[in-house]
Design an enzyme around this catalytic site. Structure first.
Site, PDB file in Angstrom:
ATOM      1  N   ASP A   1       0.817  -1.211   0.000  1.00 57.43           N
ATOM      2  CA  ASP A   1       0.000   0.000   0.000  1.00 57.43           C
ATOM      3  C   ASP A   1       0.853   1.265   0.000  1.00 57.43           C
ATOM      4  OD1 ASP A   1       0.856  -0.926   2.532  1.00 57.43           O
ATOM      5  OD2 ASP A   1      -0.477   0.506   3.508  1.00 57.43           O
ATOM      6  N   GLU A   2       0.223   2.326  -0.434  1.00 61.90           N
ATOM      7  CA  GLU A   2       0.730   3.686  -0.229  1.00 61.90           C
ATOM      8  C   GLU A   2       2.187   3.908  -0.643  1.00 61.90           C
ATOM      9  OE1 GLU A   2      -2.049   5.274   3.406  1.00 61.90           O
ATOM     10  OE2 GLU A   2      -0.192   4.285   3.971  1.00 61.90           O
ATOM     11  N   VAL A   3       2.481   3.632  -1.906  1.00 56.46           N
ATOM     12  CA  VAL A   3       3.801   3.992  -2.433  1.00 56.46           C
ATOM     13  C   VAL A   3       3.632   5.334  -3.139  1.00 56.46           C
ATOM     14  CG1 VAL A   3       5.682   3.274  -3.938  1.00 56.46           C
ATOM     15  CG2 VAL A   3       4.241   1.545  -2.816  1.00 56.46           C
TER      16      VAL A   3
END
Lengths: 679, 679
Positions: free
Chosen positions: B307-309
């Protein structure tokens, strides 16, 4: 910097809430703020044990202040918030009499802790933790200079894991409590008629057949000893012999003096089974067993019990009688002395010093043994005169449900011991609180030990003239809360136990009742049991939940004494009336709950009595307020009612009954007794 | 025997207080007394795991009833109080979808538990424990027949041990809580920007440089997995990659896409560092690392986060840009998809099935991977349509401080997921409560997870039509107390935290305030922080102590709704007035404490607001009681004051403000809003 010097120890007590009270306290000005930048420099002697001690200290400081684990660290710099300077380390195995003194200097810019040994560092760190408080700047410790050292070198707590098994985690949290109040010996009572609680690899039937599966493995024992060492606590094992040993005989009946077979004892009391002191096999067994245990327990001292042998198995065994005749042993005391001499040689052979209860004292034993006295200071003095060292435990039996005040007043150097020569007095090493476990479970054992044991710890650590009871109670209340933070459950187990009894979350009524109750004292619980209690009896009754000492009752007693003495401060009567009202009306609140719970039902008559006491007290106050003597008939009726309420019911005492009696007597214009009878 | 059949599930709910509610419940007559003679017969299939399960059950039963450990045993006889009949055992490694159903029949003469597997036995035993209550005969369980099985096969709790380290004992007690409410997957979030929390023997710099010394050893991990298995809980590890991985790069900067060097991240949020997906060395490292972890964690599933790169390091690295160009990867999403494909092959090579957050979903990944959705049921439905299995976590983030009601209303098969084909619906495996740990410490993590997670557990276990909110709250309150007995600290940590804040035992005033406060919701705490919080910020403030959901406020809201609706039962107005009075006067009680404590001081304005709300509410009630419309100017002033009180202060919300608003509006004769705004 200006310094206010305390003019009395009592003044320092009031201000700092330390327990045990240090030897010398001098207050400074200002305070040292404790925040997450707090750091520790290790400036003096360094040993691995010190690192662990500081780690434990920092963990506790973080817990007290809610700081995160990634801050509050040991620093390489010499200018940590706290600089610890130990002059030396500690012995490989902690020894009796190792120096535990320390000096702690706190100013608004930092703290310095100096001690001759790591042990002293530990004691000083506990004092520092006790000083941490909430302030308008965040957490802080007040500026202060403390010089401190213990009065006695042996300050113990005995826990009986024989009658009820006490799991390792429960022991550990109690060791935390011990360290917090600077106790330094954990006396582990490991075998009893009701259970043999430690793994023997040489004689595995001891635990396999004698413990119901409830015993400590040797790895657990090593773990506990390590845990204790990190807290500056010695671990002294006790294997009670030749009596109190039924559980040994379940697996090894050949050790016993009777024909067997034997079962684990379930009842409480003194029983007949005893080792056979006349068989060489007994000593061969003990040699191997003591050898094994001497290897497991590093401490210099080894406790052989030696108490309460009733001799019946010996009397009934013709071979033993014949042995006594042949060897000129004129009675069972002689026979036990013979046994003790033999055992002492075995203990000594394995490099240990023998310790035992009063009964082992006979002039034919070597002078290095130590006597633990359940009989009192006079017995201790007698031993000291004969050259024996001794410990006081009489007066420190926390299972007897005495008040902290009564334990606190128990002085090892009193009675005959007060007039010993200085050299003889030195033989009185200290004392031990004893937690015999007929009526304790893992759930309520903490509440039987704490906070009262903190008062015993102070008696054994602080100067002899520290004995202000009000100050002790004030500081003990603060200490009790502090001990909560260590995970001790003496406070936190109360509500859950009451909730279980009531079967509801709504325990306001039960609590109002339970708050003024105490379990019956001394050995009355056994004497008043409707059926004999056993080790299988559930300990989930009201008597198991209520506190050994009711703080509410103590405060009520003080308030009534003020009122009756005519010196009550404003608000005192209102508070007394509030309580009396609560008690009078509480019965109505509880009424509907009694029928729903078997465990609650047994206190219905107790609640009834408390309700009557509330009504009597209120009426008495009304007479007093109107300055109108209460009618004689009314007084007579009330005193009869009080007399009834003073009697134990459901093995519980209503601790406010004597004070209500005082109110009734005062309302009649009768002279009050000089004081409310001591608990 | 006469049997009363419940006409509705709701009726059974009210009576039995079970949570999660079983599929079918039929009440009988009478009850089975539970005393120390209680015994268990194992009549069916037998495996070692079952012995341990029964041992844990008996330990808990003894704890609930206060019975001694030497009673309540497994018996060889076939006629134990409880007869357990398992048709089969369990898999060597617990599998997704193993049968957890059971049948429990209790009559006044005994209990029978039948299940196809040991897992079903575990679930049935938890139901039995929930049925134990205090009665006039002692402890008892009511006669009842229960048939039960879970609606979803994946019912999880994720704990983030990365942002704040959560010690093993804290995890264990939470596993106890999970088992109690029949959750079956512990998702262990083990790496984050702020910490790498597990020992790697192949890459020791991961924990040595990336954890501040706060990590689990492999032995501890094995211990936890064993502990979980004994409670029927699978353990799924998560190693978040390629983002959320700063802590990896402290020891191994060569894995990263930026130039380094890297430090452990202290702040919260989404950060730039990400693994370099273009270097073969990255995959060699991950192959070895995942291989090591796949050997340590037996579960079939392996969570790679994903997640959340934010892609910033990728954008800034010319080599990565060039790689993307050469390989035709048009954006960072493509690059991450490429990374995921490579990692998926590694995970599969080590025999595991890959699991990741929403972002990993790309049609080029094989269909056996599982998507965990933080985006919602629609995203889950989309995955299911493409043939992917999924879990719902959106709506189950317990760190967002939502009400239990709101979590309870979150339905995995709602929205687009409601109109899936039956086959597609089967791909929705269940869901997971998520405890992200920016603001939790070992001290308050339990209170953030419990009791609200019990409502999520019910959503995932019980039939879809079980959704009576009042019943849920009633049963959740009982369950919350029951969880206390397992050692969970969600209730017990409250008072000690408040005492630390106030710096005194006298917390009645603070508690009256704290009882109606909740932390701000969603991500408002970050947004409203005066200074950015970090992993070193102490979590000892009022916002850290107050409960995520105020029961007092909920009850007050209900009472006000009754009053305003004109349907109040007798006593309701008195109770509302009592609370309003308390709040109005509480400020006076607290006033003197604010100056003494920095931690308390920040809630002085909150207390002021609550006091004003109390006064406004009382005045409004007076107008209502007199049937006299409140003057418009007064109403305007009060509504302005309420508006102010609704705003977060010290990151806290006064949860009774909307209800006071309702009273004020009602007193003006204004129409009340249709309902108090949802929390």
């Amino acid at each position: 910097m200006l310094c206010a010097i305390f003019t009395s120890v009592v003044e320092a007590q009031q201000s700092l809430n330390l327990m045990p009270l240090p030897e010398k306290v001098q207050a400074g000005n200002g305070r040292l703020v404790i925040d997450r930048t707090f750091s520790v420099s290790l400036a003096g002697h360094h040993e691995a044990r010190l690192d662990r001690v500081v780690e434990i200290f920092l963990g506790q400081l973080r817990q007290q202040t809610g700081m995160p684990p990634i801050d509050m660290k040991v620093t390489d710099s010499a200018s940590g918030t706290l600089v610890i300077q130990a002059a030396g380390g500690t012995k490989q195995v902690q020894e009796l009499g190792e120096d535990e003194s320390y000096k702690l200097d706190i100013s608004d810019s930092g703290a310095k802790l100096k001690a001759p040994t790591t042990l002293g560092v530990m004691r000083g760190l506990e004092t520092l933790l006790q000083l941490v408080r909430t302030s308008s700047d965040g957490f802080a410790v007040p500026a202060v200079s403390i010089e401190d050292s213990p009065r006695f070198s042996w300050r113990g707590l005995m826990i009986d894991a024989g009658r009820h098994f006490i799991p390792l985690d429960v022991l550990k949290r109690n060791l935390d409590g011990m360290a917090a109040v600077k106790l330094n010996v954990f006396h582990w009572h490991l075998s009893e008629n009701q259970g043999f609680r430690i793994e023997s690899k040489k004689f595995p039937k001891l635990q396999e057949m004698g413990s119901d599966g409830l015993y400590y493995t040797q790895n657990e024992v090593r773990d506990l000893i390590k845990y204790a060492r990190e807290r500056g606590i010695r671990v002294v094992p006790e294997f009670d012999m030749p009596g109190h040993s039924t559980a040994w005989f379940v697996g090894y009946p050949e050790l016993a003096s009777g024909p067997g077979p034997y079962q684990i004892e379930r009842q409480w009391g003194v029983f007949d089974p005893a080792m056979d002191p006349t068989k060489e096999e007994t000593y061969k067994f003990l040699d191997k067993f003591i050898g094994e245990m001497a290897g497991l327990f590093p401490d210099q001292f080894f406790h052989i019990g030696g108490d309460e042998v009733n001799g019946k198995e010996w009397d009934a065994n013709p071979k033993i009688q014949s042995f006594m005749h042949v060897h000129g042993l004129k009675d069972n005391n002689d026979l036990q002395a013979y046994f003790n001499q033999r055992v002492q040689k075995i203990v000594a052979k394995h490099g240990k010093t023998m310790l035992g209860w009063d009964e082992i004292l006979r002039p034919d034993l070597p002078k290095d043994i130590v006597i633990q006295s359940w009989r009192g200071p006079d017995s201790l003095a007698q031993a000291a005169k004969q050259g024996y060292r001794g410990l006081l435990s009489s007066g420190y039996y926390v299972d007897l449900m005495w008040s902290a005040e009564r334990h606190y007043a128990t002085e090892p150097q009193s009675g005959a011991a007060a007039s010993l020569t200085p050299e003889e007095q030195k033989r009185i090493l200290g004392g031990e609180a004893c937690m015999w476990s007929e009526y304790v479970s893992p759930e309520n054992v903490d509440s039987r030990i704490w906070p009262r044991t903190a008062a015993i710890a102070e008696r054994l650590w602080s100067p002899q003239d520290v004995r202000d009871v009000n100050s002790m109670y004030q500081r003990m209340a603060v200490t009790s809360r502090w001990l909560d933070g260590l995970g001790l459950t003496h406070n936190s187990s109360y509500d859950p136990m009451l909730r279980r009894i009531a079967g509801t979350d709504n325990i306001a009524g039960l609590k109002a009742l339970a708050d003024v109750l105490e379990p019956v004292k001394d050995y009355t619980r056994e004497e008043t049991a409707p059926a004999p209690a056993t080790s299988a009896s559930p300990l989930n009754r009201v008597v198991d939940a209520v506190r050994p000492e009711s703080a509410t009752a103590r405060q009520f007693t003080d308030a009534v004494n003020e009122l009756v003495g005519g010196a009550a401060k404003p608000g005192v009567e209102a508070r007394v009336r509030e309580l009396l009202n609560r008690w009078r009306d509480n019965q109505v609140e509880l009424q509907s709950q009694f029928e729903k719970s078997l465990l609650l039902k047994e206190v219905a008559p107790v609640s009834q009595s408390l309700s009557a006491l509330g009504a009597a007290g209120l009426a008495a106050l009304d007479y007093l307020d109107r300055s109108e003597p209460a009618p004689a008939a009314w007084v007579t009726a009330q005193l009869a009612l009080v007399e009834q309420a003073k009697k134990a019911q459901a093995q519980l005492l209503i601790m406010v009954a004597p004070s209500v009696e005082k109110l009734v007597q005062a309302s009649a214009g009768q002279p009050a007794p000089s004081s409310v009878p001591a608990k």
